[in-house]
Design an enzyme around this catalytic site. Structure first.
Site, PDB file in Angstrom:
ATOM      1  N   ARG A 170      -3.956  -9.360 -28.683  1.00  0.00           N
ATOM      2  CA  ARG A 170      -4.076 -10.621 -27.952  1.00  0.00           C
ATOM      3  C   ARG A 170      -2.694 -11.257 -27.975  1.00  0.00           C
ATOM      4  O   ARG A 170      -1.926 -11.038 -28.912  1.00  0.00           O
ATOM      5  CB  ARG A 170      -5.027 -11.581 -28.674  1.00  0.00           C
ATOM      6  CG  ARG A 170      -6.446 -11.130 -28.746  1.00  0.00           C
ATOM      7  CD  ARG A 170      -7.296 -12.129 -29.509  1.00  0.00           C
ATOM      8  NE  ARG A 170      -6.705 -12.519 -30.771  1.00  0.00           N
ATOM      9  CZ  ARG A 170      -6.452 -13.773 -31.135  1.00  0.00           C
ATOM     10  NH1 ARG A 170      -6.734 -14.777 -30.347  1.00  0.00           N
ATOM     11  NH2 ARG A 170      -5.918 -14.040 -32.314  1.00  0.00           N
ATOM     12  N   ARG A 174      -1.099 -21.245 -25.711  1.00  0.00           N
ATOM     13  CA  ARG A 174      -1.685 -22.574 -25.938  1.00  0.00           C
ATOM     14  C   ARG A 174      -1.128 -23.545 -24.915  1.00  0.00           C
ATOM     15  O   ARG A 174       0.091 -23.706 -24.851  1.00  0.00           O
ATOM     16  CB  ARG A 174      -1.237 -23.088 -27.310  1.00  0.00           C
ATOM     17  CG  ARG A 174      -2.148 -22.716 -28.397  1.00  0.00           C
ATOM     18  CD  ARG A 174      -1.741 -23.466 -29.647  1.00  0.00           C
ATOM     19  NE  ARG A 174      -2.132 -22.668 -30.786  1.00  0.00           N
ATOM     20  CZ  ARG A 174      -1.564 -22.744 -31.966  1.00  0.00           C
ATOM     21  NH1 ARG A 174      -0.565 -23.575 -32.173  1.00  0.00           N
ATOM     22  NH2 ARG A 174      -1.993 -21.998 -32.949  1.00  0.00           N
ATOM     23  N   ARG A 247       5.814   1.403 -41.512  1.00  0.00           N
ATOM     24  CA  ARG A 247       7.146   0.886 -41.214  1.00  0.00           C
ATOM     25  C   ARG A 247       7.643   0.220 -42.487  1.00  0.00           C
ATOM     26  O   ARG A 247       6.871  -0.373 -43.244  1.00  0.00           O
ATOM     27  CB  ARG A 247       7.102  -0.149 -40.090  1.00  0.00           C
ATOM     28  CG  ARG A 247       6.997   0.443 -38.724  1.00  0.00           C
ATOM     29  CD  ARG A 247       8.218   1.203 -38.276  1.00  0.00           C
ATOM     30  NE  ARG A 247       9.314   0.314 -37.874  1.00  0.00           N
ATOM     31  CZ  ARG A 247      10.549   0.750 -37.650  1.00  0.00           C
ATOM     32  NH1 ARG A 247      10.870   2.033 -37.809  1.00  0.00           N
ATOM     33  NH2 ARG A 247      11.484  -0.100 -37.264  1.00  0.00           N
ATOM     34  N   ARG A 278      14.251 -11.555 -38.462  1.00  0.00           N
ATOM     35  CA  ARG A 278      14.168 -12.986 -38.747  1.00  0.00           C
ATOM     36  C   ARG A 278      15.092 -13.400 -39.881  1.00  0.00           C
ATOM     37  O   ARG A 278      15.520 -12.560 -40.674  1.00  0.00           O
ATOM     38  CB  ARG A 278      12.750 -13.462 -39.031  1.00  0.00           C
ATOM     39  CG  ARG A 278      11.879 -12.547 -39.829  1.00  0.00           C
ATOM     40  CD  ARG A 278      10.459 -13.131 -39.863  1.00  0.00           C
ATOM     41  NE  ARG A 278       9.587 -12.243 -40.606  1.00  0.00           N
ATOM     42  CZ  ARG A 278       8.357 -12.536 -40.972  1.00  0.00           C
ATOM     43  NH1 ARG A 278       7.850 -13.711 -40.686  1.00  0.00           N
ATOM     44  NH2 ARG A 278       7.627 -11.674 -41.637  1.00  0.00           N
ATOM     45  N   GLU A 299      15.800 -10.345 -42.584  1.00  0.00           N
ATOM     46  CA  GLU A 299      14.771  -9.295 -42.677  1.00  0.00           C
ATOM     47  C   GLU A 299      15.071  -8.226 -41.631  1.00  0.00           C
ATOM     48  O   GLU A 299      15.108  -8.529 -40.431  1.00  0.00           O
ATOM     49  CB  GLU A 299      13.412  -9.950 -42.431  1.00  0.00           C
ATOM     50  CG  GLU A 299      12.236  -9.053 -42.734  1.00  0.00           C
ATOM     51  CD  GLU A 299      10.917  -9.816 -42.617  1.00  0.00           C
ATOM     52  OE1 GLU A 299      10.758 -10.868 -43.271  1.00  0.00           O
ATOM     53  OE2 GLU A 299      10.060  -9.363 -41.839  1.00  0.00           O
ATOM     54  N   TYR A 347      -3.362  -3.436 -42.841  1.00  0.00           N
ATOM     55  CA  TYR A 347      -2.625  -4.678 -43.033  1.00  0.00           C
ATOM     56  C   TYR A 347      -3.640  -5.753 -43.392  1.00  0.00           C
ATOM     57  O   TYR A 347      -4.628  -5.946 -42.687  1.00  0.00           O
ATOM     58  CB  TYR A 347      -1.847  -5.110 -41.772  1.00  0.00           C
ATOM     59  CG  TYR A 347      -1.160  -6.422 -42.041  1.00  0.00           C
ATOM     60  CD1 TYR A 347       0.086  -6.460 -42.651  1.00  0.00           C
ATOM     61  CD2 TYR A 347      -1.806  -7.635 -41.777  1.00  0.00           C
ATOM     62  CE1 TYR A 347       0.688  -7.665 -42.978  1.00  0.00           C
ATOM     63  CE2 TYR A 347      -1.209  -8.841 -42.104  1.00  0.00           C
ATOM     64  CZ  TYR A 347       0.034  -8.840 -42.701  1.00  0.00           C
ATOM     65  OH  TYR A 347       0.612 -10.042 -43.043  1.00  0.00           O
ATOM     66  N   ASP A 349      -3.979  -9.876 -44.608  1.00  0.00           N
ATOM     67  CA  ASP A 349      -3.404 -11.155 -45.009  1.00  0.00           C
ATOM     68  C   ASP A 349      -3.926 -11.486 -46.406  1.00  0.00           C
ATOM     69  O   ASP A 349      -4.927 -10.925 -46.858  1.00  0.00           O
ATOM     70  CB  ASP A 349      -3.827 -12.248 -44.010  1.00  0.00           C
ATOM     71  CG  ASP A 349      -2.829 -12.360 -42.852  1.00  0.00           C
ATOM     72  OD1 ASP A 349      -1.644 -12.047 -43.055  1.00  0.00           O
ATOM     73  OD2 ASP A 349      -3.242 -12.760 -41.764  1.00  0.00           O
TER      74      ASP A 349
HETATM   75  P1  FAD Z   1       0.650  -5.306 -52.995  1.00  0.00           P
HETATM   76  O1  FAD Z   1       1.129  -6.693 -52.996  1.00  0.00           O
HETATM   77  O2  FAD Z   1       1.474  -4.293 -52.297  1.00  0.00           O
HETATM   78  O3  FAD Z   1       0.417  -4.855 -54.507  1.00  0.00           O
HETATM   79  C1  FAD Z   1       0.221  -3.499 -54.869  1.00  0.00           C
HETATM   80  C2  FAD Z   1       0.980  -3.258 -56.159  1.00  0.00           C
HETATM   81  O4  FAD Z   1       0.671  -1.930 -56.631  1.00  0.00           O
HETATM   82  C3  FAD Z   1       2.489  -3.311 -55.989  1.00  0.00           C
HETATM   83  O5  FAD Z   1       3.039  -4.277 -56.866  1.00  0.00           O
HETATM   84  C4  FAD Z   1       2.949  -1.905 -56.353  1.00  0.00           C
HETATM   85  O6  FAD Z   1       4.187  -1.890 -57.059  1.00  0.00           O
HETATM   86  C5  FAD Z   1       1.826  -1.407 -57.230  1.00  0.00           C
HETATM   87  N1  FAD Z   1       1.713   0.054 -57.266  1.00  0.00           N
HETATM   88  C6  FAD Z   1       1.602   0.873 -56.197  1.00  0.00           C
HETATM   89  N2  FAD Z   1       1.532   2.161 -56.618  1.00  0.00           N
HETATM   90  C7  FAD Z   1       1.596   2.134 -57.972  1.00  0.00           C
HETATM   91  C8  FAD Z   1       1.584   3.145 -58.970  1.00  0.00           C
HETATM   92  N3  FAD Z   1       1.501   4.458 -58.655  1.00  0.00           N
HETATM   93  N4  FAD Z   1       1.690   2.783 -60.272  1.00  0.00           N
HETATM   94  C9  FAD Z   1       1.803   1.464 -60.609  1.00  0.00           C
HETATM   95  N5  FAD Z   1       1.827   0.464 -59.692  1.00  0.00           N
HETATM   96  C10 FAD Z   1       1.719   0.803 -58.390  1.00  0.00           C
HETATM   97  N6  FAD Z   1      -0.076 -12.477 -45.851  1.00  0.00           N
HETATM   98  C11 FAD Z   1      -0.427 -13.768 -45.576  1.00  0.00           C
HETATM   99  O7  FAD Z   1      -1.606 -14.130 -45.760  1.00  0.00           O
HETATM  100  N7  FAD Z   1       0.507 -14.675 -45.122  1.00  0.00           N
HETATM  101  C12 FAD Z   1       1.802 -14.326 -44.893  1.00  0.00           C
HETATM  102  O8  FAD Z   1       2.599 -15.167 -44.474  1.00  0.00           O
HETATM  103  C13 FAD Z   1       2.193 -12.986 -45.150  1.00  0.00           C
HETATM  104  N8  FAD Z   1       3.460 -12.595 -44.924  1.00  0.00           N
HETATM  105  C14 FAD Z   1       3.800 -11.294 -45.118  1.00  0.00           C
HETATM  106  C15 FAD Z   1       5.108 -10.900 -44.834  1.00  0.00           C
HETATM  107  C16 FAD Z   1       5.490  -9.580 -44.997  1.00  0.00           C
HETATM  108  C17 FAD Z   1       6.896  -9.180 -44.677  1.00  0.00           C
HETATM  109  C18 FAD Z   1       4.538  -8.628 -45.427  1.00  0.00           C
HETATM  110  C19 FAD Z   1       4.918  -7.183 -45.555  1.00  0.00           C
HETATM  111  C20 FAD Z   1       3.244  -9.008 -45.749  1.00  0.00           C
HETATM  112  C21 FAD Z   1       2.857 -10.334 -45.589  1.00  0.00           C
HETATM  113  N9  FAD Z   1       1.569 -10.770 -45.909  1.00  0.00           N
HETATM  114  C22 FAD Z   1       1.202 -12.066 -45.647  1.00  0.00           C
HETATM  115  C23 FAD Z   1       0.564  -9.851 -46.500  1.00  0.00           C
HETATM  116  C24 FAD Z   1       0.571  -9.870 -48.065  1.00  0.00           C
HETATM  117  O9  FAD Z   1       1.825  -9.443 -48.519  1.00  0.00           O
HETATM  118  C25 FAD Z   1      -0.544  -8.966 -48.580  1.00  0.00           C
HETATM  119  O10 FAD Z   1      -1.795  -9.482 -48.169  1.00  0.00           O
HETATM  120  C26 FAD Z   1      -0.611  -8.803 -50.101  1.00  0.00           C
HETATM  121  O11 FAD Z   1       0.630  -8.654 -50.697  1.00  0.00           O
HETATM  122  C27 FAD Z   1      -1.441  -7.554 -50.438  1.00  0.00           C
HETATM  123  O12 FAD Z   1      -1.700  -7.527 -51.831  1.00  0.00           O
HETATM  124  P2  FAD Z   1      -2.095  -6.142 -52.523  1.00  0.00           P
HETATM  125  O13 FAD Z   1      -2.374  -6.450 -53.948  1.00  0.00           O
HETATM  126  O14 FAD Z   1      -3.154  -5.468 -51.726  1.00  0.00           O
HETATM  127  O15 FAD Z   1      -0.813  -5.214 -52.354  1.00  0.00           O
END
Ligand code: FAD
Length: 366
Positions: A170, A174, A247, A278, A299, A347, A349
């Site tokens: 989408r 607005r 990516r 950005r 970034e 992906y 949030d």
């Molecule tokens: P992660 O944060 O990736 O945590 C997983 C962890 O597992 C990592 O620390 C990693 O080191 C660890 N791990 C992986 N494999 C192993 C292993 N084999 N042994 C030990 N440790 C391991 N969301 C929003 O709601 N608002 C935003 O504005 C927003 N901005 C973003 C901007 C960017 C650039 C990106 C990439 C994402 C953004 N997000 C945003 C999304 C947000 O980052 C995620 O929702 C969140 O971080 C996911 O949490 P997670 O615990 O699933 O994964």
């Protein structure tokens, strides 16, 4: 009898919410992370009074009251309304596309004028074959060329006519003067950043940092009755169906001896000739930040290959099929649960992460 009920691989938001819920239910948890810090991609750190979002700008937004109340129980949220700008060849445009954007593009003033302009610019296409055709059919040439094309091509490393149409689900327009990027009911950033909030979630669990599951999995698995794995699902299964593609990004963070570099938190650079997508100026996430100097992050989108940080999943048909193969393997394992953005190859949030982790807790802990 093993020393822990749960081994939680990953001290990101998913692992932390699940750990908090497990500890509340009297479970003993060991949380490990291969990085030297907790918080995963939400990690923030203090730089001279400025909270720096180390892995890109993170704004918490949700319309789910349960999720909002849940995160607020772990830290005070400061009000923040995300109003990013786009810089195209030195001219600034408001995002998301709204009356301020249309005024800057065409000089139009009323919603009727703007609607007429968009309608005249649209290039109708019954069945768009790629992202370019889809975007042109939704928003027309000026918005596409100024604000979408270059940014999308940098982000995905391919020209828009080689990207799937499904990438552009989408493109909301607005017809009001409203620069609030998100439509959600609640929005904010935890005071002091995400790391203290996640630290509070992890209270009561044992945490080991710099500990890679893949490097010592036999010994680690023996420590707990069950594993919650929030790392990459393909890595867990030794890439037996081939790697799932992503990516990647790189971040170049600088401290500058100026009070204010760009006057706002996030400016997107939409021209293809600018290599970054950005610039973030961290002190603007905390509207009252009076710390001296400033910290900014460029970034850069990058190609991904094994060993690099995974950021955005490439959810195309071959990767989705590969993921289904891993999912079938996961379903055969009763001793391991896969969660989080890497375990689910999606992906997510942050509010989705909290919602899913709470659902996992109800399913696997009650
Ligand atoms: P992660 O944060 O990736 O945590 C997983 C962890 O597992 C990592 O620390 C990693 O080191 C660890 N791990 C992986 N494999 C192993 C292993 N084999 N042994 C030990 N440790 C391991 N969301 C929003 O709601 N608002 C935003 O504005 C927003 N901005 C973003 C901007 C960017 C650039 C990106 C990439 C994402 C953004 N997000 C945003 C999304 C947000 O980052 C995620 O929702 C969140 O971080 C996911 O949490 P997670 O615990 O699933 O994964």
């Amino acid at each position: 009898m093993r020393p822990y009920d749960f081994l939680i691989v990953g001290a990101g938001l998913f692992g932390a919410v699940f750990a908090a819920e497990a500890v509340k239910r009297g479970k003993k948890c060991l949380v490990i992370d291969r990085r030297p810090h907790i918080g995963g991609n939400c990690y923030t750190e203090d730089d001279g009074g400025i909270t720096v979002h180390r892995y890109g700008a993170h704004i918490f937004h949700t319309s789910d009251r349960e999720v909002w109340e849940y995160v607020n129980a772990y830290g005070e949220f400061m009000p923040y309304v995300h109003c990013p700008l786009a810089n195209y060849r030195g001219r600034l445009y408001h995002l998301p596309f709204n009356m301020d954007t249309f005024h800057a593009l065409w000089g139009v003033v009323t919603p009727e004028e703007a609607k007429g302009k968009v309608a005249a610019q649209r290039i109708p296409c019954e069945q768009p074959q790629n992202a370019k055709e889809r975007a042109l059919s939704l928003v027309g040439r000026d918005i596409y060329e100024t604000l979408i094309e270059g940014y999308t091509e940098k982000q995905w490393g391919r020209s828009a006519d080689k990207l799937p149409a499904s990438l552009i689900e989408r493109l909301p327009l607005r017809f009001t003067y409203d620069n609030n990027y998100f439509n959600d009911r609640y929005q904010g950033i935890p005071a002091g950043g995400y790391t203290p909030m996640i630290e509070r979630m992890l209270k009561g669990a044992e945490v080991r940092l710099g500990c890679d599951f893949s490097a010592d999995r036999c010994a680690l698995e023996k420590l707990a009755e069950r594993v919650l794995f929030t790392g990459a699902i393909d890595e867990y299964f030794g890439y037996c169906n081939g790697p799932l593609e992503y990516r990647s990004l790189s971040f170049d963070t600088k401290r500058l001896p100026v009070e204010d570099f760009q006057g706002t938190a996030v400016v997107n650079y939409t021209d293809r000739s600018v290599p970054y997508t950005r610039i973030i100026e961290h002190k603007h996430f905390d509207g009252n930040c009076s710390a001296p100097g400033t910290v900014i992050t460029y970034e850069y989108p990058e190609a991904w290959s094994l060993g690099r940080e995974r950021f955005y999943p490439v959810g195309d048909i071959p990767n989705r099929a590969r993921y289904q193969g891993y999912l079938r393997l996961a379903e055969e394992r009763k001793d391991v649960i896969f969660g989080g953005r890497l375990g689910l190859y999606r992906y997510l949030d942050m509010d989705d992460v909290v919602k899913e982790a709470l659902a996992f807790a109800r399913r696997y802990l009650d």
